[in-house]
Design an enzyme around this catalytic site. Structure first.
Site, PDB file in Angstrom:
ATOM      1  N   LYS A 211       4.607   5.721  -5.727  1.00  0.00           N
ATOM      2  CA  LYS A 211       3.463   6.635  -5.881  1.00  0.00           C
ATOM      3  C   LYS A 211       3.790   7.702  -6.918  1.00  0.00           C
ATOM      4  O   LYS A 211       4.954   8.098  -7.056  1.00  0.00           O
ATOM      5  CB  LYS A 211       3.130   7.299  -4.546  1.00  0.00           C
ATOM      6  CG  LYS A 211       2.471   6.347  -3.551  1.00  0.00           C
ATOM      7  CD  LYS A 211       1.948   7.076  -2.315  1.00  0.00           C
ATOM      8  CE  LYS A 211       1.316   6.067  -1.356  1.00  0.00           C
ATOM      9  NZ  LYS A 211       0.745   6.698  -0.153  1.00  0.00           N
TER      10      LYS A 211
ATOM     11  N   ARG B 284      -9.415   4.517   3.707  1.00  0.00           N
ATOM     12  CA  ARG B 284      -9.616   5.561   2.680  1.00  0.00           C
ATOM     13  C   ARG B 284     -10.667   5.138   1.651  1.00  0.00           C
ATOM     14  O   ARG B 284     -10.561   5.498   0.469  1.00  0.00           O
ATOM     15  CB  ARG B 284      -8.301   5.909   1.979  1.00  0.00           C
ATOM     16  CG  ARG B 284      -7.121   6.099   2.906  1.00  0.00           C
ATOM     17  CD  ARG B 284      -7.382   7.097   3.999  1.00  0.00           C
ATOM     18  NE  ARG B 284      -6.222   7.264   4.866  1.00  0.00           N
ATOM     19  CZ  ARG B 284      -6.219   8.063   5.930  1.00  0.00           C
ATOM     20  NH1 ARG B 284      -7.299   8.738   6.275  1.00  0.00           N
ATOM     21  NH2 ARG B 284      -5.155   8.182   6.668  1.00  0.00           N
TER      22      ARG B 284
ATOM     23  N   GLU C 262       5.357   4.038   7.938  1.00  0.00           N
ATOM     24  CA  GLU C 262       4.237   4.403   8.814  1.00  0.00           C
ATOM     25  C   GLU C 262       4.002   3.352   9.897  1.00  0.00           C
ATOM     26  O   GLU C 262       2.865   2.951  10.172  1.00  0.00           O
ATOM     27  CB  GLU C 262       2.968   4.622   7.976  1.00  0.00           C
ATOM     28  CG  GLU C 262       3.136   5.749   6.966  1.00  0.00           C
ATOM     29  CD  GLU C 262       1.847   6.147   6.237  1.00  0.00           C
ATOM     30  OE1 GLU C 262       1.000   5.280   6.028  1.00  0.00           O
ATOM     31  OE2 GLU C 262       1.734   7.340   5.892  1.00  0.00           O
TER      32      GLU C 262
ATOM     33  N   ARG D 112       6.858  -1.655  -2.109  1.00  0.00           N
ATOM     34  CA  ARG D 112       6.522  -0.231  -2.197  1.00  0.00           C
ATOM     35  C   ARG D 112       7.670   0.676  -1.752  1.00  0.00           C
ATOM     36  O   ARG D 112       8.379   0.355  -0.785  1.00  0.00           O
ATOM     37  CB  ARG D 112       5.278   0.078  -1.354  1.00  0.00           C
ATOM     38  CG  ARG D 112       4.041  -0.569  -1.903  1.00  0.00           C
ATOM     39  CD  ARG D 112       2.875  -0.291  -0.987  1.00  0.00           C
ATOM     40  NE  ARG D 112       2.091   0.861  -1.351  1.00  0.00           N
ATOM     41  CZ  ARG D 112       1.637   1.766  -0.492  1.00  0.00           C
ATOM     42  NH1 ARG D 112       1.952   1.710   0.787  1.00  0.00           N
ATOM     43  NH2 ARG D 112       0.880   2.750  -0.894  1.00  0.00           N
TER      44      ARG D 112
ATOM     45  N   ASP E 243       2.644  12.199  -1.281  1.00  0.00           N
ATOM     46  CA  ASP E 243       1.555  11.267  -0.953  1.00  0.00           C
ATOM     47  C   ASP E 243       0.235  11.627  -1.616  1.00  0.00           C
ATOM     48  O   ASP E 243      -0.657  12.146  -0.945  1.00  0.00           O
ATOM     49  CB  ASP E 243       1.378  11.238   0.576  1.00  0.00           C
ATOM     50  CG  ASP E 243       0.501  10.094   1.024  1.00  0.00           C
ATOM     51  OD1 ASP E 243       0.053   9.331   0.166  1.00  0.00           O
ATOM     52  OD2 ASP E 243       0.280   9.965   2.241  1.00  0.00           O
TER      53      ASP E 243
ATOM     54  N   ASN F 145      -1.645  -2.026   4.665  1.00  0.00           N
ATOM     55  CA  ASN F 145      -1.420  -2.161   6.109  1.00  0.00           C
ATOM     56  C   ASN F 145      -2.021  -3.516   6.475  1.00  0.00           C
ATOM     57  O   ASN F 145      -3.140  -3.622   6.956  1.00  0.00           O
ATOM     58  CB  ASN F 145      -2.104  -1.035   6.869  1.00  0.00           C
ATOM     59  CG  ASN F 145      -1.541   0.321   6.455  1.00  0.00           C
ATOM     60  OD1 ASN F 145      -0.330   0.476   6.348  1.00  0.00           O
ATOM     61  ND2 ASN F 145      -2.401   1.289   6.197  1.00  0.00           N
TER      62      ASN F 145
ATOM     63  N   LYS G 285       4.246  -3.374   1.953  1.00  0.00           N
ATOM     64  CA  LYS G 285       4.546  -2.071   2.561  1.00  0.00           C
ATOM     65  C   LYS G 285       5.415  -2.390   3.767  1.00  0.00           C
ATOM     66  O   LYS G 285       4.948  -3.015   4.725  1.00  0.00           O
ATOM     67  CB  LYS G 285       3.248  -1.387   2.975  1.00  0.00           C
ATOM     68  CG  LYS G 285       3.443  -0.095   3.766  1.00  0.00           C
ATOM     69  CD  LYS G 285       2.102   0.591   4.053  1.00  0.00           C
ATOM     70  CE  LYS G 285       2.258   1.840   4.907  1.00  0.00           C
ATOM     71  NZ  LYS G 285       0.983   2.537   5.133  1.00  0.00           N
TER      72      LYS G 285
ATOM     73  N   TRP H  52       3.634  15.133   9.672  1.00  0.00           N
ATOM     74  CA  TRP H  52       2.195  14.956   9.468  1.00  0.00           C
ATOM     75  C   TRP H  52       1.452  16.266   9.735  1.00  0.00           C
ATOM     76  O   TRP H  52       0.226  16.297   9.754  1.00  0.00           O
ATOM     77  CB  TRP H  52       1.646  13.824  10.368  1.00  0.00           C
ATOM     78  CG  TRP H  52       2.002  12.448   9.862  1.00  0.00           C
ATOM     79  CD1 TRP H  52       2.624  12.157   8.679  1.00  0.00           C
ATOM     80  CD2 TRP H  52       1.763  11.176  10.500  1.00  0.00           C
ATOM     81  NE1 TRP H  52       2.786  10.792   8.541  1.00  0.00           N
ATOM     82  CE2 TRP H  52       2.270  10.160   9.648  1.00  0.00           C
ATOM     83  CE3 TRP H  52       1.171  10.791  11.712  1.00  0.00           C
ATOM     84  CZ2 TRP H  52       2.202   8.805   9.960  1.00  0.00           C
ATOM     85  CZ3 TRP H  52       1.114   9.433  12.013  1.00  0.00           C
ATOM     86  CH2 TRP H  52       1.620   8.456  11.150  1.00  0.00           C
TER      87      TRP H  52
ATOM     88  N   GLU I 242      -8.884  10.082  -1.444  1.00  0.00           N
ATOM     89  CA  GLU I 242      -8.513  10.434  -0.068  1.00  0.00           C
ATOM     90  C   GLU I 242      -8.204  11.920   0.074  1.00  0.00           C
ATOM     91  O   GLU I 242      -8.587  12.541   1.061  1.00  0.00           O
ATOM     92  CB  GLU I 242      -7.290   9.604   0.342  1.00  0.00           C
ATOM     93  CG  GLU I 242      -6.707  10.033   1.677  1.00  0.00           C
ATOM     94  CD  GLU I 242      -5.470   9.234   2.076  1.00  0.00           C
ATOM     95  OE1 GLU I 242      -5.044   8.343   1.324  1.00  0.00           O
ATOM     96  OE2 GLU I 242      -4.938   9.509   3.172  1.00  0.00           O
TER      97      GLU I 242
ATOM     98  N   GLU J 247       2.131   3.907  -8.963  1.00  0.00           N
ATOM     99  CA  GLU J 247       0.919   3.655  -8.165  1.00  0.00           C
ATOM    100  C   GLU J 247       0.148   4.965  -8.108  1.00  0.00           C
ATOM    101  O   GLU J 247       0.685   5.992  -7.709  1.00  0.00           O
ATOM    102  CB  GLU J 247       1.321   3.219  -6.743  1.00  0.00           C
ATOM    103  CG  GLU J 247       0.147   3.109  -5.771  1.00  0.00           C
ATOM    104  CD  GLU J 247       0.565   2.739  -4.330  1.00  0.00           C
ATOM    105  OE1 GLU J 247       1.512   1.943  -4.141  1.00  0.00           O
ATOM    106  OE2 GLU J 247      -0.057   3.268  -3.387  1.00  0.00           O
TER     107      GLU J 247
HETATM  108  C1  BDP Z   1      -1.543   7.463   2.970  1.00  0.00           C
HETATM  109  C2  BDP Z   1      -2.825   7.055   3.614  1.00  0.00           C
HETATM  110  C3  BDP Z   1      -2.671   5.831   4.484  1.00  0.00           C
HETATM  111  C4  BDP Z   1      -2.019   4.725   3.677  1.00  0.00           C
HETATM  112  C5  BDP Z   1      -0.728   5.231   3.090  1.00  0.00           C
HETATM  113  C6  BDP Z   1      -0.062   4.211   2.180  1.00  0.00           C
HETATM  114  O1  BDP Z   1      -3.292   8.130   4.406  1.00  0.00           O
HETATM  115  O2  BDP Z   1      -3.932   5.460   4.943  1.00  0.00           O
HETATM  116  O3  BDP Z   1      -1.794   3.615   4.477  1.00  0.00           O
HETATM  117  O4  BDP Z   1      -0.976   6.367   2.308  1.00  0.00           O
HETATM  118  O5  BDP Z   1      -0.083   4.421   0.975  1.00  0.00           O
HETATM  119  O6  BDP Z   1      -1.828   8.441   2.019  1.00  0.00           O
HETATM  120  O7  BDP Z   1       0.480   3.224   2.648  1.00  0.00           O
END
Ligand code: BDP
Length: 708
Positions: free
Chosen positions: A335, A144, A267, A300, A340, A186, A263, A541, A368, A362
């Site tokens: 967040k 991003r 995901e 997180r 998101d 990630n 994290k 998604w 993004e 956060e």
């Molecule tokens: C999402 C993004 C992804 C991130 C994720 C995150 O698309 O790329 O890895 O957040 O915050 O919005 O971990």
């Protein structure tokens, strides 16, 4: 005469090319020679002294480290600045870091023309940890990221050190940022290998004198993936040992290392749940390894699973049961919104829910979900919207800011994180005006009570108005590009600050007004794809999971008759959101499935209101172009043209968003687009048939925008 002319032309050209955005808001000339003394010199105060010697044009400055009043009850990096009629200026603080912030403050006042007269300043930060999160990968791609590659040239480090590392540290220190997470959430396990830790150490050494601590994102499976252990189970003794040894290894190299950002079980990333353990088991195990070194864990709360009900409720559901069970060196990173980083979300109900666990906000500085580095979207208003929201946890006035900054709870750790928009681009952020977001994050992390307007005015004056070079000013004939009479200065500031202050709302309006969310194109999130339907993909998604458009209406029913997410908010807010007549209209489709003919406060039907709002967003984008063009004579040519080009893309995209969303939703509403608003110029069938080529999004002509 000819010679003189060509010399002048050269100087003008030199001036213009110098205005490439690389100097950010730090454009003061370096030809001063101030007298600066310090009672306890250190590498940090040496930088403060150097900055003042080079840039300060006033009386002598003394830097005093002292722990007396008024600092006894204040954070260590608080400072005072005072002008003494006969003895020059003193900057005082209990720490060298506070002295450095004081020095940057004084220089900022000078550049803003506010350093004269009496000075009696006392400043202290609202959050202890003001941290950037880089989503940078080890191959230098940036998740991003829209401003080039990762700043960190891992291949060359530690042997080769780019001058940009220090420039980065300086820019951060100048706005009070004191921490950075170098790598993507990630995370690759490799970041903890001995080879990479040497590279991390090289960066930490450069950042240290600027008061910036380094943190790392870790991969929860590192003990297995990097250490070769059979498991990464947090209750396994060998795994615990592995983390302790790793922490010892890191602190030997970097004694002031900050800690880890994690994290986990999100995901597809590994986490304690893979071993039948909980977030508490995972976070506490790592916290124990860091504790002897005073390191912390930022764990997180960005977790959600398909099939577990409303995604907006999941973080709360997963974390609330653990309130009070985390070690005291763990803080939960949440967040701003429950889904998101959407253009507009309500605040996450986790703020104001956990009473016995420190929680930190956060926010996303990188855009993004706000048009990448192509759209101007000044984000201070968006972050303040969250920070100023009342959670009602302890009655009226329990804002997210007060919940997280230690005012309402005596938290040991207070922090705020921003996912950065920084890369190798010459102007750092891809869009000159996106620098304002880096600046605003730092200023708000220091003092969230500043208004968006104050921050915008400061940033504009420093970035576009403060003279770049006094010596050049005195000889260049092109005065309008350099030293400006005050009336002209205020033209730039008033016009540009209005543009900035309207910009985020404009993006909301042409992308996802009235509480709509996640209508983005698959994967890359640039451009609209409300119809997106990828067979076999996670339902949460897909845009239809969020907009739920049908023949009756549109929006996600999160009331008591729907997912009941409104119940996660305290009284009276939960009730206010729950009732369609009291729910704020800018979030109505977030909380309600609203009939197309529902009467809005304007008297229009929901459908008409949607059309008008999309159109208003487009008109604002057009007005940004006009405003910017009207400033041509006040802005240096390079940055003028760069921004002009971006604003053109923004308007093109705004029209595209409006057409895509309205034409698509019209298939459900079956109502006409009201008279008086711009007619669509795109064809829905064609837009549906093609997908945006992300690599080509900036330069593409209209007809190239979509590829099969
Ligand atoms: C999402 C993004 C992804 C991130 C994720 C995150 O698309 O790329 O890895 O957040 O915050 O919005 O971990």
């Amino acid at each position: 005469m000819k010679k003189l002319l060509s010399l002048l032309l050269l100087l003008i050209a030199g001036y213009a090319s110098a205005e490439d955005g690389s100097r950010l808001w730090l454009r003061a000339t370096a030809d001063a020679s101030a007298t600066v003394t310090c009672n306890k010199p250190s590498p940090v105060t040496d930088i403060a002294a150097k900055e003042l010697r080079m840039h300060w044009r006033g009386e002598p400055v003394s830097l005093n480290i002292q722990r007396t009043k008024p600092f006894s009850q204040l954070p260590a990096d608080s400072y005072t600045i005072r002008r003494h009629p006969k003895n020059g200026i003193s900057i005082e603080s209990p720490t060298g870091q506070g002295i450095l912030y004081g020095a940057y403050h004084l220089l900022r006042l000078q550049e803003l023309g506010q350093a004269g007269g009496e000075l009696q300043i006392l400043e202290s930060p609202r959050y202890n940890i003001r941290i950037l999160n880089h989503w940078d990968n080890l191959d230098r791609t940036v998740e991003r990221g829209y401003a080039g590659q990762s700043l960190w040239n891992w291949d060359e480090l530690p042997a080769v050190v780019s001058p940009r590392y220090e420039a980065y540290a300086r820019a951060n220190a100048s706005i009070g940022i004191n921490a950075t997470v170098l790598n993507n959430v990630n995370a690759s396990p490799q970041i903890l290998s001995a080879t990479y830790l040497e590279k991390v150490k090289a960066l930490a050494d450069i950042f240290r004198p600027y008061g910036i601590k380094v943190y790392l994102s870790i991969n929860f499976s590192s003990p297995a993936e990097l250490g070769g252990l059979p498991t990464s189970d947090p209750l396994d003794k060998a795994v615990q040992r592995w983390w302790k040894d790793k922490a010892n290894e890191i602190y030997k190299l970097i004694p002031d290392f900050g800690g880890f950002l994690v994290k986990a079980n999100s995901e597809g990333l590994p986490g304690p749940q893979d071993f039948g353990r909980t977030h508490v088991d995972g976070a506490n195990m790592i916290a124990d390894a860091l504790k002897p070194h005073k390191g912390i864990v930022m764990w997180r709360a960005f977790v959600y699973n398909p099939g577990d009900g409303d995604r907006a409720k999941q973080a709360y559901q997963e974390f609330m049961p653990f309130d009070g069970q985390f070690r005291d060196n763990v803080i939960i990173q949440v967040k701003n919104g429950p889904v998101d980083f959407q253009p507009r979300e309500p605040f996450s109900p986790l703020f104001g829910a956990m009473k016995n666990t420190p929680v930190m906000p956060e926010v996303q500085i990188t855009q993004e979900y706000l048009g990448f580095a192509n759209h101007v979207a000044y984000l201070a208003p968006m972050w303040k919207e969250c920070l100023d929201s009342d959670t009602y946890q302890q009655g009226f006035g329990s804002t997210v800011a007060k919940i997280t900054d230690g005012t309402l709870y005596p938290q040991k750790i207070t922090a705020i994180a921003g996912v950065t928009n920084i890369g190798t681009d010459t102007n750092w952020c891809g869009h000159h005006l996106a620098q304002a977001n880096w600046y605003a994050f730092g200023r708000l992390a220091w003092n969230h009570e500043l208004t968006s307007e104050e921050i915008a005015n400061e940033w504009i004056a420093l970035t576009f108005e403060s003279p770049a070079s006094t010596s050049l000013n005195s000889i260049t004939p092109n005065k309008q590009n350099t030293a400006q009479p005050n009336s002209q200065l205020s033209t730039v500031n008033s016009q540009l600050s209005t543009l900035l202050l309207e910009s985020r709302e404009a993006v909301v309006e042409y992308m996802m007004p009235l509480g709509l969310h996640h209508l983005f194109a698959w994967g890359h999130h640039y451009g609209p794809e409300p119809w997106c339907d990828i067979p076999g993909a996670r339902p949460d998604w897909m845009p239809s999971y969020y907009h739920k458009a049908d023949l009756d209406g549109i929006g996600f029913n999160r009331t008591h008759t729907g997912s009941n997410a409104t119940a996660q908010y305290h009284t009276p807010l939960g009730e206010q959101y729950n009732d369609i007549s009291t729910c704020p209209e800018n979030l109505i489709l977030w909380f309600h499935h609203v009939p197309w003919d529902h009467q809005m406060k304007s008297g229009r039907t929901l459908w008409d209101e949607l059309c008008y709002t999309y159109d208003r967003g487009v008109q604002k984008a057009r007005s940004f172009q006009k405003t910017w063009d009207s400033l041509e004579k006040y802005i240096d040519p390079q940055r003028f043209r760069d921004v002009q080009r971006k604003l053109k893309i923004q308007t093109r995209d705004a029209i595209w968003w409006k057409d895509a969303c309205l034409l698509y939703f019209q298939e459900f509403s079956r109502r006409p687009i009201p008279d008086g608003i711009e007619r669509p110029v795109h064809d829905l069938g064609r837009m549906k048939q093609y997908r945006l080529d992300i690599g080509n999004h900036e330069n593409a002509q209209e007809e190239d925008l979509f590829v099969k």
